[in-house]
Design a protein around this motif. Structure first.
Motif, PDB file in Angstrom:
ATOM      1  N   ASN A   1      10.099  -0.835   3.736  1.00 56.24           N
ATOM      2  CA  ASN A   1       9.314   0.095   4.538  1.00 56.24           C
ATOM      3  C   ASN A   1       7.938  -0.461   4.872  1.00 56.24           C
ATOM      4  OD1 ASN A   1      11.106   2.686   4.330  1.00 56.24           O
ATOM      5  ND2 ASN A   1      10.916   1.938   2.226  1.00 56.24           N
ATOM      6  N   ALA A   2       7.391   0.004   5.995  1.00 56.54           N
ATOM      7  CA  ALA A   2       6.036  -0.365   6.419  1.00 56.54           C
ATOM      8  C   ALA A   2       5.370   0.878   7.021  1.00 56.54           C
ATOM      9  CB  ALA A   2       6.090  -1.497   7.450  1.00 56.54           C
ATOM     10  N   TRP A   3       4.053   0.800   7.199  1.00 60.48           N
ATOM     11  CA  TRP A   3       3.304   1.919   7.766  1.00 60.48           C
ATOM     12  C   TRP A   3       3.448   1.949   9.288  1.00 60.48           C
ATOM     13  CZ3 TRP A   3      -1.558   4.276   5.356  1.00 60.48           C
ATOM     14  CH2 TRP A   3      -1.469   4.278   3.957  1.00 60.48           C
ATOM     15  N   SER A   4       3.481   3.181   9.819  1.00 65.58           N
ATOM     16  CA  SER A   4       3.490   3.368  11.268  1.00 65.58           C
ATOM     17  C   SER A   4       2.644   4.602  11.595  1.00 65.58           C
ATOM     18  CB  SER A   4       4.923   3.543  11.792  1.00 65.58           C
ATOM     19  OG  SER A   4       5.521   4.697  11.215  1.00 65.58           O
ATOM     20  N   ILE A   5       2.447   4.866  12.862  1.00 66.47           N
ATOM     21  CA  ILE A   5       1.612   5.997  13.264  1.00 66.47           C
ATOM     22  C   ILE A   5       2.109   6.568  14.592  1.00 66.47           C
ATOM     23  CG2 ILE A   5      -0.055   4.492  14.410  1.00 66.47           C
ATOM     24  CD1 ILE A   5      -2.235   6.501  13.653  1.00 66.47           C
ATOM     25  N   ARG A   6       2.064   7.905  14.699  1.00 72.46           N
ATOM     26  CA  ARG A   6       2.370   8.611  15.952  1.00 72.46           C
ATOM     27  C   ARG A   6       1.217   9.585  16.186  1.00 72.46           C
ATOM     28  NH1 ARG A   6       5.526  13.295  17.672  1.00 72.46           N
ATOM     29  NH2 ARG A   6       6.623  12.835  19.643  1.00 72.46           N
ATOM     30  N   ILE A   7       0.433   9.337  17.212  1.00 73.39           N
ATOM     31  CA  ILE A   7      -0.804  10.088  17.441  1.00 73.39           C
ATOM     32  C   ILE A   7      -0.528  11.583  17.582  1.00 73.39           C
ATOM     33  CG2 ILE A   7      -2.890  10.239  18.849  1.00 73.39           C
ATOM     34  CD1 ILE A   7      -2.466   7.534  17.464  1.00 73.39           C
TER      35      ILE A   7
ATOM     36  N   TRP B   1       3.814   0.508  15.272  1.00 72.49           N
ATOM     37  CA  TRP B   1       3.849  -0.199  13.996  1.00 72.49           C
ATOM     38  C   TRP B   1       2.446  -0.643  13.570  1.00 72.49           C
ATOM     39  CZ3 TRP B   1       7.551   0.342  10.828  1.00 72.49           C
ATOM     40  CH2 TRP B   1       8.895   0.311  11.192  1.00 72.49           C
ATOM     41  N   THR B   2       2.263  -0.776  12.242  1.00 70.77           N
ATOM     42  CA  THR B   2       1.133  -1.508  11.663  1.00 70.77           C
ATOM     43  C   THR B   2       1.721  -2.661  10.856  1.00 70.77           C
ATOM     44  OG1 THR B   2       0.957  -0.493   9.455  1.00 70.77           O
ATOM     45  CG2 THR B   2       0.051   0.749  11.336  1.00 70.77           C
ATOM     46  N   ILE B   3       0.896  -3.625  10.497  1.00 70.98           N
ATOM     47  CA  ILE B   3       1.359  -4.744   9.685  1.00 70.98           C
ATOM     48  C   ILE B   3       1.319  -4.394   8.202  1.00 70.98           C
ATOM     49  CG2 ILE B   3      -0.878  -5.873   9.326  1.00 70.98           C
ATOM     50  CD1 ILE B   3       2.518  -7.584  10.109  1.00 70.98           C
ATOM     51  N   THR B   4       0.786  -3.229   7.875  1.00 67.02           N
ATOM     52  CA  THR B   4       0.641  -2.799   6.473  1.00 67.02           C
ATOM     53  C   THR B   4       2.011  -2.493   5.888  1.00 67.02           C
ATOM     54  OG1 THR B   4      -1.533  -1.877   6.959  1.00 67.02           O
ATOM     55  CG2 THR B   4      -0.456  -1.136   4.930  1.00 67.02           C
ATOM     56  N   GLU B   5       2.315  -3.118   4.760  1.00 65.99           N
ATOM     57  CA  GLU B   5       3.622  -2.989   4.132  1.00 65.99           C
ATOM     58  C   GLU B   5       3.583  -1.951   3.016  1.00 65.99           C
ATOM     59  OE1 GLU B   5       6.845  -6.365   3.098  1.00 65.99           O
ATOM     60  OE2 GLU B   5       5.192  -6.278   1.674  1.00 65.99           O
ATOM     61  N   PHE B   6       4.645  -1.149   2.937  1.00 68.63           N
ATOM     62  CA  PHE B   6       4.791  -0.181   1.839  1.00 68.63           C
ATOM     63  C   PHE B   6       5.576  -0.810   0.687  1.00 68.63           C
ATOM     64  CE2 PHE B   6       6.903   3.241  -0.442  1.00 68.63           C
ATOM     65  CZ  PHE B   6       5.893   4.183  -0.595  1.00 68.63           C
ATOM     66  N   ASP B   7       6.744  -1.344   1.002  1.00 69.32           N
ATOM     67  CA  ASP B   7       7.545  -2.100   0.030  1.00 69.32           C
ATOM     68  C   ASP B   7       8.487  -3.001   0.816  1.00 69.32           C
ATOM     69  OD1 ASP B   7       9.569  -0.431   0.951  1.00 69.32           O
ATOM     70  OD2 ASP B   7       9.522   0.890  -0.786  1.00 69.32           O
TER      71      ASP B   7
ATOM     72  N   PHE C   1      -0.417   9.462   9.575  1.00 64.49           N
ATOM     73  CA  PHE C   1       0.260   8.177   9.407  1.00 64.49           C
ATOM     74  C   PHE C   1       1.641   8.410   8.800  1.00 64.49           C
ATOM     75  CE2 PHE C   1      -3.986   6.318   9.731  1.00 64.49           C
ATOM     76  CZ  PHE C   1      -3.733   5.125  10.375  1.00 64.49           C
ATOM     77  N   GLY C   2       2.571   7.585   9.166  1.00 62.97           N
ATOM     78  CA  GLY C   2       3.859   7.537   8.477  1.00 62.97           C
ATOM     79  C   GLY C   2       3.858   6.341   7.572  1.00 62.97           C
ATOM     80  N   SER C   3       3.549   6.544   6.317  1.00 62.15           N
ATOM     81  CA  SER C   3       3.349   5.416   5.411  1.00 62.15           C
ATOM     82  C   SER C   3       4.649   4.815   4.902  1.00 62.15           C
ATOM     83  CB  SER C   3       2.497   5.855   4.208  1.00 62.15           C
ATOM     84  OG  SER C   3       3.164   6.867   3.477  1.00 62.15           O
ATOM     85  N   ARG C   4       5.765   5.459   5.222  1.00 63.22           N
ATOM     86  CA  ARG C   4       7.034   4.961   4.686  1.00 63.22           C
ATOM     87  C   ARG C   4       8.101   4.949   5.785  1.00 63.22           C
ATOM     88  NH1 ARG C   4       9.340   6.703  -1.276  1.00 63.22           N
ATOM     89  NH2 ARG C   4      10.853   4.995  -1.482  1.00 63.22           N
TER      90      ARG C   4
ATOM     91  N   TYR D   1       0.862  -1.182   0.000  1.00 63.57           N
ATOM     92  CA  TYR D   1       0.000   0.000   0.000  1.00 63.57           C
ATOM     93  C   TYR D   1       0.898   1.231   0.000  1.00 63.57           C
ATOM     94  CZ  TYR D   1      -4.034  -2.955   1.102  1.00 63.57           C
ATOM     95  OH  TYR D   1      -5.038  -3.897   1.056  1.00 63.57           O
ATOM     96  N   GLN D   2       0.928   1.894  -1.133  1.00 61.26           N
ATOM     97  CA  GLN D   2       1.745   3.096  -1.287  1.00 61.26           C
ATOM     98  C   GLN D   2       0.833   4.310  -1.437  1.00 61.26           C
ATOM     99  OE1 GLN D   2       4.573   2.179  -4.417  1.00 61.26           O
ATOM    100  NE2 GLN D   2       5.499   0.506  -3.240  1.00 61.26           N
ATOM    101  N   TRP D   3       1.410   5.425  -1.844  1.00 57.99           N
ATOM    102  CA  TRP D   3       0.611   6.647  -1.857  1.00 57.99           C
ATOM    103  C   TRP D   3      -0.567   6.558  -2.832  1.00 57.99           C
ATOM    104  CZ3 TRP D   3       0.084  10.252   1.519  1.00 57.99           C
ATOM    105  CH2 TRP D   3      -0.565  11.430   1.184  1.00 57.99           C
ATOM    106  N   GLY D   4      -0.370   5.896  -3.940  1.00 53.26           N
ATOM    107  CA  GLY D   4      -1.433   5.819  -4.942  1.00 53.26           C
ATOM    108  C   GLY D   4      -2.652   5.037  -4.475  1.00 53.26           C
ATOM    109  N   ASN D   5      -2.469   4.028  -3.668  1.00 54.61           N
ATOM    110  CA  ASN D   5      -3.597   3.215  -3.175  1.00 54.61           C
ATOM    111  C   ASN D   5      -3.725   3.308  -1.652  1.00 54.61           C
ATOM    112  OD1 ASN D   5      -1.281   1.778  -2.632  1.00 54.61           O
ATOM    113  ND2 ASN D   5      -2.111  -0.223  -3.212  1.00 54.61           N
ATOM    114  N   ARG D   6      -3.347   4.471  -1.102  1.00 57.08           N
ATOM    115  CA  ARG D   6      -3.354   4.665   0.345  1.00 57.08           C
ATOM    116  C   ARG D   6      -4.746   4.512   0.950  1.00 57.08           C
ATOM    117  NH1 ARG D   6      -3.149   9.351  -2.333  1.00 57.08           N
ATOM    118  NH2 ARG D   6      -4.488  11.106  -1.701  1.00 57.08           N
ATOM    119  N   LEU D   7      -5.784   4.917   0.202  1.00 61.50           N
ATOM    120  CA  LEU D   7      -7.148   4.820   0.738  1.00 61.50           C
ATOM    121  C   LEU D   7      -7.595   3.363   0.849  1.00 61.50           C
ATOM    122  CD1 LEU D   7      -8.902   7.833  -1.042  1.00 61.50           C
ATOM    123  CD2 LEU D   7      -7.785   7.746   1.190  1.00 61.50           C
ATOM    124  N   ASP D   8      -7.058   2.510  -0.040  1.00 64.86           N
ATOM    125  CA  ASP D   8      -7.347   1.079   0.074  1.00 64.86           C
ATOM    126  C   ASP D   8      -6.767   0.508   1.376  1.00 64.86           C
ATOM    127  OD1 ASP D   8      -8.630   1.080  -2.370  1.00 64.86           O
ATOM    128  OD2 ASP D   8      -6.817   0.550  -3.494  1.00 64.86           O
ATOM    129  N   ALA D   9      -5.613   1.046   1.780  1.00 64.56           N
ATOM    130  CA  ALA D   9      -4.996   0.596   3.026  1.00 64.56           C
ATOM    131  C   ALA D   9      -5.898   0.887   4.222  1.00 64.56           C
ATOM    132  CB  ALA D   9      -3.641   1.274   3.221  1.00 64.56           C
TER     133      ALA D   9
END
Length: 488
Positions: free
Chosen positions: A459-465, A450-456, A470-473, A357-365
């Protein structure tokens, strides 16, 4: 006078002779009685052992240990006798080949036993039936293989053959799973192929049967070739007496354990299709309710009961539904550890099972809530980060799935339903509001999660409230915290 004296002398002589005769008869009688007494009271072998044991007890020794050592010594002696007797009758080349065959089987059996024990110790609610079989069959195979090669028993060949099939099946199963690329398990759309079980289970079994047929055929030919000792096969013991209780028990367990995985699989499918409402409170669950360790759900804190999670969604994924979890998902009230962990150790990999899930399909993530599907990075292995989740609270909690790492979509649901904020198309949200609300359930806003969602691959997705986005990369080698979720 002389005549009278002679008469008296003769009487005395007769008296003396009579006394000597009586004395001799009495002596013979006494000796006879003593002999009979000794005969009646001569201790048997068991009495001698008892007397020996009693004497040992009197001097404070340990008879049980002595008896045990005696039994072990006797058993080892019988084994050695059978071994030497069997090997002395066969040609040396036949003995060498059979010994190599036995040693190879023992090594493989030990490997299978250790691997199965590891699976049993690190069970993921389902692998135990496979592990039990993987531990039993090496023991079964080893016993009958020794009876065949060492004790020279012809009737042990077939049980040894059957046990060897399942031992090699486990080895080939792991080999096929490890060496087969992930793409072989997926269909054209990237989903798990319905025929993947043929690759994982059927082919290893077929190969195991063929391999053992060839191995045992080779052993048979070696024992039949005349220049290598044609008598080896003929000399096999063909006695058909009643089998020991150990062997009978082994055959019963062999059949039962072979059917165990089938029974577990059938029961699981039945349970999924005939769901029994063991936890009535699940039907009334609401967003923000507390989930207790005993499987109950309530909107109030109940004294004396342990809270393990908070309901953040009343939806479940297709994978959850297949496992019988239809009511919702909960987030843990604590992090899985008090230290940061890497998303992945070692060389970065782009897992086929994980969509990128990269920037182009971020909403699918943000729509992907199937974190339970990503518990494994392929059909067999889990990432260490998911193993950490699985060990959260030592797997405790009734009525829930394993704990696992949430997807970006599940984090979005946590933000929206518990944090009271909406994630926009740019992956941003109101950090202040989310921080205040999520702190109530122990989520620390300043921590990266961390999230289990992979960017490539790297890299993987993470988040800091506290950052409000989201930090997608995020590099997989960086450290972040883990907040597990589960389905119910």
């Amino acid at each position: 006078m002389e005549e009278k004296t002679k008469i008296n002398d003769s009487k005395e002589l007769m008296s003396i002779v009579s006394e000597e005769t009586i004395t001799e008869e009495q002596s013979i009688s006494v000796v006879s009685v003593d002999y009979e007494h000794e005969k009646k009271h001569t201790p048997s072998e068991s009495e001698s052992i008892n007397n020996f044991t009693s004497s040992q007890l009197e001097i404070g020794s340990k008879p049980n240990n002595t008896c045990f050592r005696l039994k072990v010594k006797t058993w080892l002696k019988s084994v050695f006798t059978k071994f030497s007797s069997t090997y002395s009758k066969r040609n040396s080349i036949v003995n060498a080949l059979l010994s190599l065959f036995l040693i190879a089987t023992l090594i493989v059996s030990l490997m299978v036993f250790v691997m199965s024990l590891t699976i049993l110790v690190r069970d993921f609610k389902g692998g135990w039936s496979f592990a039990v079989g993987g531990m039993f069959y090496p023991l079964f195979c080893t016993y009958f293989m020794c009876r065949f090669v060492i004790a020279n028993q012809k009737r042990s060949i077939f049980p040894a053959f059957m046990g060897s099939i399942f031992v090699w099946y486990v080895i080939l199963f792991f080999y096929v799973v490890i060496t087969t690329p992930n793409s072989a398990y997926l269909d054209d759309e990237g989903n798990e192929s319905p025929d993947s079980w043929i690759i994982s289970y059927v082919w290893p079994f077929i190969l195991s049967v063929l391999l053992n047929v060839l191995l045992f055929l080779f052993v048979y030919l070696v024992m039949r070739i005349r220049k290598y000792g044609a008598s080896a096969w003929i000399l096999l013991d063909i006695s058909r007496g009643e089998r020991s209780k150990l062997e009978k028990t082994g055959f019963v367990l062999f059949s039962a354990i072979w059917l165990l995985p089938i029974g577990v699989f059938t029961y699981h499918n039945y349970k999924v299709s005939h769901t029994v409402n063991e936890y009535p409170s699940h039907n009334n669950a609401k967003i923000g309710d507390y989930y207790y360790e005993d499987g109950t759900v309530d909107s109030e804190l109940i004294h004396g009961k342990q809270v393990i999670g908070v309901v953040f969604s009343l939806e479940t994924s297709d994978t959850d539904k297949m496992m019988g979890y239809n009511h919702g998902q909960i987030v843990a009230i604590n992090d899985a550890s008090e230290y940061k962990v890497k998303w992945e150790d070692g060389t970065p990999m782009d897992y086929v099972r994980y969509p990128n899930y990269q920037w182009g399909n971020r909403l699918d993530a943000l729509m992907d809530i199937d974190g339970s599907y990503y518990k494994k990075c392929n059909d067999t292995y889990c990432l260490d980060i998911n193993l950490l989740c699985n060990d959260y609270l030592h797997g405790s909690g009734d009525g829930i799935s394993d704990w696992y790492l949430p997807t970006a979509g599940q984090w979005a649901n946590i933000l929206e339903n518990l944090g009271k904020v909406k994630v926009d198309k740019m992956l941003k949200f109101d950090a202040k509001t989310a921080s205040v609300n999520l702190e109530k359930i122990g989520i620390i806003p300043t921590r990266w999660y961390w999230t289990i969602t992979e960017f490539d691959a790297e890299n993987a997705w993470s988040i800091r409230i506290a950052d409000g986005e989201f930090g997608s990369r995020s590099n997989k080698q960086n450290g972040a915290y883990v907040r597990p979720v589960a389905s119910f």
